[in-house]
Scaffold this motif. Structure first.
Motif, PDB file in Angstrom:
ATOM      1  N   HIS A  36      24.960 -30.027  14.780  1.00  0.00           N
ATOM      2  CA  HIS A  36      25.622 -29.505  14.440  1.00  0.00           C
ATOM      3  C   HIS A  36      24.974 -29.846  12.784  1.00  0.00           C
ATOM      4  N   ALA A  37      25.589 -27.899  11.842  1.00  0.00           N
ATOM      5  CA  ALA A  37      24.479 -28.344  10.975  1.00  0.00           C
ATOM      6  C   ALA A  37      24.413 -28.739   9.673  1.00  0.00           C
ATOM      7  N   ILE A  38      23.911 -28.933   8.927  1.00  0.00           N
ATOM      8  CA  ILE A  38      23.676 -30.192   8.312  1.00  0.00           C
ATOM      9  C   ILE A  38      23.478 -29.512   7.110  1.00  0.00           C
ATOM     10  N   PRO A  39      23.681 -30.288   5.709  1.00  0.00           N
ATOM     11  CA  PRO A  39      22.961 -29.263   4.355  1.00  0.00           C
ATOM     12  C   PRO A  39      21.496 -29.415   4.580  1.00  0.00           C
ATOM     13  N   ARG A  40      21.157 -28.238   3.913  1.00  0.00           N
ATOM     14  CA  ARG A  40      19.377 -27.926   3.486  1.00  0.00           C
ATOM     15  C   ARG A  40      19.074 -28.601   2.364  1.00  0.00           C
ATOM     16  N   ALA A  41      18.196 -30.087   2.596  1.00  0.00           N
ATOM     17  CA  ALA A  41      17.544 -31.199   1.731  1.00  0.00           C
ATOM     18  C   ALA A  41      16.337 -30.713   1.251  1.00  0.00           C
ATOM     19  N   HIS A  42      15.845 -30.374  -0.534  1.00  0.00           N
ATOM     20  CA  HIS A  42      14.253 -30.557   0.202  1.00  0.00           C
ATOM     21  C   HIS A  42      14.287 -31.237  -0.943  1.00  0.00           C
ATOM     22  N   THR A  43      12.810 -31.959  -1.175  1.00  0.00           N
ATOM     23  CA  THR A  43      12.531 -32.284  -2.028  1.00  0.00           C
ATOM     24  C   THR A  43      10.684 -32.558  -2.623  1.00  0.00           C
ATOM     25  N   LEU A  44      10.760 -32.218  -4.451  1.00  0.00           N
ATOM     26  CA  LEU A  44       9.372 -32.152  -4.252  1.00  0.00           C
ATOM     27  C   LEU A  44       8.960 -32.780  -5.404  1.00  0.00           C
ATOM     28  N   LYS A  45       7.398 -33.389  -5.455  1.00  0.00           N
ATOM     29  CA  LYS A  45       7.373 -34.453  -6.522  1.00  0.00           C
ATOM     30  C   LYS A  45       5.844 -33.765  -6.440  1.00  0.00           C
ATOM     31  N   VAL A  46       5.218 -32.905  -6.942  1.00  0.00           N
ATOM     32  CA  VAL A  46       4.300 -32.840  -8.183  1.00  0.00           C
ATOM     33  C   VAL A  46       3.578 -32.524  -9.025  1.00  0.00           C
ATOM     34  N   LEU A  47       2.233 -33.376  -9.509  1.00  0.00           N
ATOM     35  CA  LEU A  47       1.717 -33.318 -10.958  1.00  0.00           C
ATOM     36  C   LEU A  47       3.067 -34.058 -11.677  1.00  0.00           C
TER      37      LEU A  47
END
Length: 128
Positions: A36-47
């Protein structure tokens, strides 16, 4: 998983890949399973920069957006009283709570009867 399309959407990230893989494995074993579709989530920790996004980030005319005007930046997208998307930049400490609220369809209707601030939304997320 991370290269499999589902309902016209290519996720391209690890969490949906795991879920899709579990469904594929269960199906191969003859067990009933469905993705079942799930919300797309993205995390970025750079510099030293923290960025998190989840769900819908392109608002519809019928939706409501509440955002901070300064850093740390927070942007919340609501449809029919539900949090359907968010962007956190500079401070992603609420990311797990935001993701859970989107995935569980946490209802913000009562809070949205007024004109809540980003801080009030954060407080609501911590209490629920």
């Amino acid at each position: 998983g991370d290269c499999a399309e589902h309902a016209g959407l290519l996720y391209g990230t690890w969490a949906p890949s795991q879920a899709q893989g579990a469904v594929a494995g269960a199906s191969a074993a003859g067990l009933p399973a469905a993705f079942h579709a799930i919300p797309r989530a993205h995390t970025l920790k750079v510099l030293g920069v923290e960025l998190f996004s989840v769900g819908t980030i392109h608002p519809l005319p019928s939706s409501r957006v509440i955002e901070s005007g300064a850093e740390p930046y927070a942007w919340f997208h609501f449809e029919d009283g539900l949090l359907t998307g968010a962007i956190l930049l500079g401070d992603a400490s609420l990311s797990a709570r935001v993701k859970k609220a989107v995935e569980s369809h946490l209802n913000f209707s009562k809070l949205l009867e007024g004109t809540p601030t980003v801080a009030e939304i954060g407080q609501f997320l911590q209490e629920n």
